[in-house]
Design a protein around this motif. Structure first.
Motif, PDB file in Angstrom:
ATOM      1  N   GLN A  73       5.525  -2.346  -1.252  1.00  0.00           N
ATOM      2  CA  GLN A  73       4.278  -1.999  -0.559  1.00  0.00           C
ATOM      3  C   GLN A  73       4.447  -2.137   0.953  1.00  0.00           C
ATOM      4  OE1 GLN A  73       1.749  -4.799  -2.575  1.00  0.00           O
ATOM      5  NE2 GLN A  73       0.900  -3.262  -3.953  1.00  0.00           N
ATOM      6  N   ALA A  74       5.080  -3.239   1.366  1.00  0.00           N
ATOM      7  CA  ALA A  74       5.272  -3.474   2.798  1.00  0.00           C
ATOM      8  C   ALA A  74       6.131  -2.360   3.398  1.00  0.00           C
ATOM      9  CB  ALA A  74       5.933  -4.828   3.033  1.00  0.00           C
ATOM     10  N   MET A  75       7.180  -1.982   2.665  1.00  0.00           N
ATOM     11  CA  MET A  75       8.099  -0.956   3.166  1.00  0.00           C
ATOM     12  C   MET A  75       7.384   0.384   3.321  1.00  0.00           C
ATOM     13  SD  MET A  75      11.064  -0.241   4.235  1.00  0.00           S
ATOM     14  CE  MET A  75      12.229  -1.547   3.924  1.00  0.00           C
ATOM     15  N   PHE A  76       6.685   0.817   2.280  1.00  0.00           N
ATOM     16  CA  PHE A  76       6.114   2.160   2.317  1.00  0.00           C
ATOM     17  C   PHE A  76       4.810   2.252   3.103  1.00  0.00           C
ATOM     18  CE2 PHE A  76       9.137   2.802  -1.115  1.00  0.00           C
ATOM     19  CZ  PHE A  76       9.646   4.033  -0.764  1.00  0.00           C
ATOM     20  N   ARG A  77       4.061   1.170   3.170  1.00  0.00           N
ATOM     21  CA  ARG A  77       2.754   1.253   3.829  1.00  0.00           C
ATOM     22  C   ARG A  77       2.795   0.805   5.283  1.00  0.00           C
ATOM     23  NH1 ARG A  77      -0.767   2.105  -0.518  1.00  0.00           N
ATOM     24  NH2 ARG A  77      -2.394   2.307   1.023  1.00  0.00           N
ATOM     25  N   ILE A  78       3.716  -0.108   5.606  1.00  0.00           N
ATOM     26  CA  ILE A  78       3.708  -0.697   6.949  1.00  0.00           C
ATOM     27  C   ILE A  78       4.971  -0.351   7.740  1.00  0.00           C
ATOM     28  CG2 ILE A  78       3.498  -2.854   8.259  1.00  0.00           C
ATOM     29  CD1 ILE A  78       0.998  -2.131   6.572  1.00  0.00           C
ATOM     30  N   ILE A  79       6.135  -0.599   7.152  1.00  0.00           N
ATOM     31  CA  ILE A  79       7.381  -0.476   7.917  1.00  0.00           C
ATOM     32  C   ILE A  79       7.775   0.990   8.126  1.00  0.00           C
ATOM     33  CG2 ILE A  79       9.813  -1.145   8.061  1.00  0.00           C
ATOM     34  CD1 ILE A  79       7.802  -3.475   8.196  1.00  0.00           C
ATOM     35  N   LEU A  80       7.870   1.773   7.026  1.00  0.00           N
ATOM     36  CA  LEU A  80       8.359   3.148   7.166  1.00  0.00           C
ATOM     37  C   LEU A  80       7.500   4.016   8.090  1.00  0.00           C
ATOM     38  CD1 LEU A  80       9.940   4.375   3.821  1.00  0.00           C
ATOM     39  CD2 LEU A  80      11.037   3.847   5.987  1.00  0.00           C
TER      40      LEU A  80
ATOM     41  N   LEU B  96     -10.090  -1.890  11.539  1.00  0.00           N
ATOM     42  CA  LEU B  96     -10.745  -1.953  10.232  1.00  0.00           C
ATOM     43  C   LEU B  96      -9.721  -1.856   9.101  1.00  0.00           C
ATOM     44  CD1 LEU B  96     -13.393  -2.073   8.624  1.00  0.00           C
ATOM     45  CD2 LEU B  96     -13.464   0.415   8.698  1.00  0.00           C
ATOM     46  N   GLU B  97      -8.754  -0.937   9.248  1.00  0.00           N
ATOM     47  CA  GLU B  97      -7.729  -0.783   8.209  1.00  0.00           C
ATOM     48  C   GLU B  97      -6.879  -2.043   8.063  1.00  0.00           C
ATOM     49  OE1 GLU B  97      -7.095   4.065   8.676  1.00  0.00           O
ATOM     50  OE2 GLU B  97      -5.768   2.682   9.717  1.00  0.00           O
ATOM     51  N   ASN B  98      -6.663  -2.742   9.184  1.00  0.00           N
ATOM     52  CA  ASN B  98      -5.932  -3.997   9.107  1.00  0.00           C
ATOM     53  C   ASN B  98      -6.623  -4.978   8.177  1.00  0.00           C
ATOM     54  OD1 ASN B  98      -3.447  -4.970  10.804  1.00  0.00           O
ATOM     55  ND2 ASN B  98      -4.379  -3.281  11.955  1.00  0.00           N
ATOM     56  N   VAL B  99      -7.942  -4.984   8.251  1.00  0.00           N
ATOM     57  CA  VAL B  99      -8.706  -5.914   7.415  1.00  0.00           C
ATOM     58  C   VAL B  99      -8.761  -5.414   5.968  1.00  0.00           C
ATOM     59  CG1 VAL B  99     -10.903  -7.110   7.128  1.00  0.00           C
ATOM     60  CG2 VAL B  99     -10.082  -6.563   9.427  1.00  0.00           C
ATOM     61  N   THR B 100      -8.900  -4.103   5.780  1.00  0.00           N
ATOM     62  CA  THR B 100      -9.132  -3.581   4.429  1.00  0.00           C
ATOM     63  C   THR B 100      -7.845  -3.331   3.639  1.00  0.00           C
ATOM     64  OG1 THR B 100      -9.183  -1.308   5.255  1.00  0.00           O
ATOM     65  CG2 THR B 100     -11.291  -2.441   5.096  1.00  0.00           C
ATOM     66  N   GLU B 101      -6.717  -3.164   4.351  1.00  0.00           N
ATOM     67  CA  GLU B 101      -5.471  -2.759   3.692  1.00  0.00           C
ATOM     68  C   GLU B 101      -5.140  -3.616   2.462  1.00  0.00           C
ATOM     69  OE1 GLU B 101      -3.796  -0.146   4.333  1.00  0.00           O
ATOM     70  OE2 GLU B 101      -1.856  -0.429   3.387  1.00  0.00           O
ATOM     71  N   ALA B 102      -5.100  -4.932   2.665  1.00  0.00           N
ATOM     72  CA  ALA B 102      -4.718  -5.800   1.545  1.00  0.00           C
ATOM     73  C   ALA B 102      -5.824  -5.878   0.498  1.00  0.00           C
ATOM     74  CB  ALA B 102      -4.373  -7.199   2.050  1.00  0.00           C
ATOM     75  N   LEU B 103      -7.070  -5.707   0.929  1.00  0.00           N
ATOM     76  CA  LEU B 103      -8.170  -5.725  -0.045  1.00  0.00           C
ATOM     77  C   LEU B 103      -7.987  -4.588  -1.041  1.00  0.00           C
ATOM     78  CD1 LEU B 103     -11.216  -6.369   2.336  1.00  0.00           C
ATOM     79  CD2 LEU B 103      -9.961  -8.030   0.955  1.00  0.00           C
ATOM     80  N   ILE B 104      -7.534  -3.436  -0.519  1.00  0.00           N
ATOM     81  CA  ILE B 104      -7.352  -2.258  -1.368  1.00  0.00           C
ATOM     82  C   ILE B 104      -6.038  -2.344  -2.153  1.00  0.00           C
ATOM     83  CG2 ILE B 104      -7.064   0.247  -1.379  1.00  0.00           C
ATOM     84  CD1 ILE B 104      -8.734   0.204   1.303  1.00  0.00           C
ATOM     85  N   VAL B 105      -4.948  -2.630  -1.419  1.00  0.00           N
ATOM     86  CA  VAL B 105      -3.613  -2.547  -2.010  1.00  0.00           C
ATOM     87  C   VAL B 105      -3.297  -3.759  -2.877  1.00  0.00           C
ATOM     88  CG1 VAL B 105      -1.157  -2.429  -1.482  1.00  0.00           C
ATOM     89  CG2 VAL B 105      -2.774  -1.163  -0.092  1.00  0.00           C
ATOM     90  N   VAL B 106      -3.689  -4.940  -2.423  1.00  0.00           N
ATOM     91  CA  VAL B 106      -3.330  -6.165  -3.137  1.00  0.00           C
ATOM     92  C   VAL B 106      -4.446  -6.598  -4.087  1.00  0.00           C
ATOM     93  CG1 VAL B 106      -2.680  -8.584  -2.891  1.00  0.00           C
ATOM     94  CG2 VAL B 106      -1.864  -6.899  -1.223  1.00  0.00           C
TER      95      VAL B 106
END
Lengths: 250, 238
Positions: free
Chosen positions: B146-153, A98-108
């Motif tokens: 964003q990629a660094m702090f949310r996904i990679i790190l 679920l977070e995979n789907v929502t992550e960019a919706l929230i962050v981007v």
């Protein structure tokens, strides 16, 4: 709608794309076929600028950019107007389905958490994985991972979804579940560009099929025309090889 | 005649030696924190091949790895006062060196040392995260930060956890060298007590046991953290 004009790309001294033109109309599905190393994936990756084209123009909806003029802002914009489904899934390993789907919706896209969650659940439902929402990628099969990846791409509501050999890394018995999901999506009004080696699938799902060879699109036509009456000798050879392969592999 | 081995003395001085623990922990934790910060930026200069900066990082890492920690400690201990004096002379300021506690010098020395080692560890941990993860993050429209702090790190921390834990244990024990710069940490307290009664062995046994117990507690903590972070492998959210 996307339109690529005169796309060129070289890795060192190897020219991978030699001036490619390709248009995908809104709501259309175009399949990109061709031998390995013909430049299909590179072309696809030029659209969202995971590869930087050396020359050419790309138009995504009403946003267009030139190869010589790719700034950080252009990259972000191109990526925010598109979505991609990778061969090796590319799910965020530290996030649940679920977070995979929502992550960019929230962050981007800056949606609220509850809004993102509602959308996320809706799309997981659509790919038949509502019951896997709280699983991490490592707890999902390859087919399930790819369906989550498709849900993630759909949820972004992009101008186009780019599929980079979505079934090539899957066990044979898992290929169909993914193809069925893509088939279902293609019936709705989603614009898609699909690099694939699944000829039957391409024939079935695509409005147009483009055949690539040595960095150029040799032919682009409706599936029936391309499969039954290819204009170029090279296309015929390629298709013969594939048809043969499927005839003899019992 | 005194006893050959004085158990009562050994037990009696433990409270005094325990007074060194705050210094030991302070140096280890602060140095680890700033070491991680330095190491993160150092790793970025190497991963993104930033011109000039990556050369500086290279020399820094090479120097720290190529010199003994005790030498670095003494260089900082005697070097910073000289630098401050030069600064005072040049800019007409009046910073009083003797007002700066010795432990502050050690925080600088240990942080710089830790930063160099952690540069390499953090670089390796970030590179160990699948390259597809950053492409996936880009493909959904994330910025590099964003990629660094949310996904990679988060993934790099998980990969590197055993290495970082090992490094921290090493750092905890290395703080015993801070006594050579007059910081009364565990080893310093042990030496003071030992010197008073001329009973060194007893005091050093105390020190050894205290270090050992601290490390055991820390190992337990790391085992717990590893178990918690491996929930990603189990497949379902905890």
């Amino acid at each position: 709608m996307i339109r690529m004009t005169g796309i060129r790309k070289a890795f060192g001294s190897t020219e991978v794309l030699k001036g490619v033109d390709l248009t995908v109309e809104e709501g259309q599905t175009v399949a990109l076929i061709g031998a390995s190393g013909s430049g299909k994936s590179t072309l696809l990756r030029c659209v969202n600028l995971l590869e930087t084209p050396d020359e050419g123009t790309i138009q995504i909806g009403d946003f267009s950019f030139e190869a010589g003029n790719i700034t950080r802002a252009v990259r972000l914009e191109a990526r925010r107007k598109t979505a991609m489904v990778f061969q090796t899934f590319g799910l965020f390993e530290n996030k649940t389905a679920l977070e995979n789907v929502t992550e960019a919706l929230i962050v981007v896209q800056k949606k609220t958490k509850s809004e993102a969650r509602r959308i996320g659940e809706e799309y997981l439902e659509r790919v038949g994985l509502a019951d896997r929402a709280s699983h991490y990628p490592s707890g999902l099969s390859g087919g399930q991972k790819q369906r989550v990846a498709i849900a993630r791409a759909l949820a972004l509501d992009p101008q186009i979804i780019l599929f980079d050999e979505p079934t090539s890394a899957l066990d044979p018995e898992l290929v169909q579940e993914v193809l069925n999901v893509i088939r279902e999506v293609s019936r709705s009004n989603v614009t898609m560009l699909i690099v694939t080696h699944e000829m039957d699938f391409a024939r079935d799902v695509a409005d147009k099929i483009a055949f690539m060879s040595e960095g150029q699109i040799l032919e682009c036509a409706e599936p029936e025309k391309l499969f039954l009456h290819p204009e170029k000798e090279r296309t015929r050879q390629f298709l013969d090889y594939y048809l043969q392969k499927f005839t003899y592999s019992i | 005649m005194g006893k050959i081995f004085d158990v009562d003395f050994m037990i009696g001085i433990i409270p005094n030696i325990l007074k060194g623990i705050p210094y030991t922990l302070l140096i280890a934790v602060v140095a680890f924190f700033f070491g991680c910060v330095i190491g993160f930026f150092g790793a970025l200069t190497k991963i993104y091949k930033v011109p000039v900066l990556r050369r500086i990082t290279g020399v820094y890492v090479s120097f720290i790895r190529g010199t003994p920690l005790i030498v670095q400690i003494l260089l900082i201990y005697y070097g910073i006062p000289i630098l401050i004096r030069m600064f005072n002379e040049r800019f007409g300021t009046n910073i009083n060196i003797s007002n700066i506690p010795a432990v502050d010098f050690m925080l600088v020395a240990f942080s710089l040392s830790a930063g160099a080692y952690l540069t390499e560890s953090i670089r390796a941990s970030i590179l160990a995260v699948n390259k597809g993860q950053i492409e996936a993050a880009y493909s959904v429209g994330m910025t590099t930060r964003q990629a660094m702090f949310r996904i990679i790190l988060p993934q790099a921390v998980k990969v590197g956890l055993p290495v970082f834990a090992n490094f921290f244990i090493g750092l905890l024990k290395d703080t015993s060298l801070a006594f050579s710069a007059a910081v009364p940490e565990i080893m310093g307290q042990a030496k003071i007590q030992a010197g008073r009664a001329s009973r060194f062995f007893e005091a050093y046994i105390d020190a050894a046991l205290i270090y050992w117990i601290i490390c055991i507690i820390f190992e337990r903590l790391v085992a717990y953290l590893e178990k918690r972070s491996s929930r990603m492998e189990g497949g379902v959210q905890a």
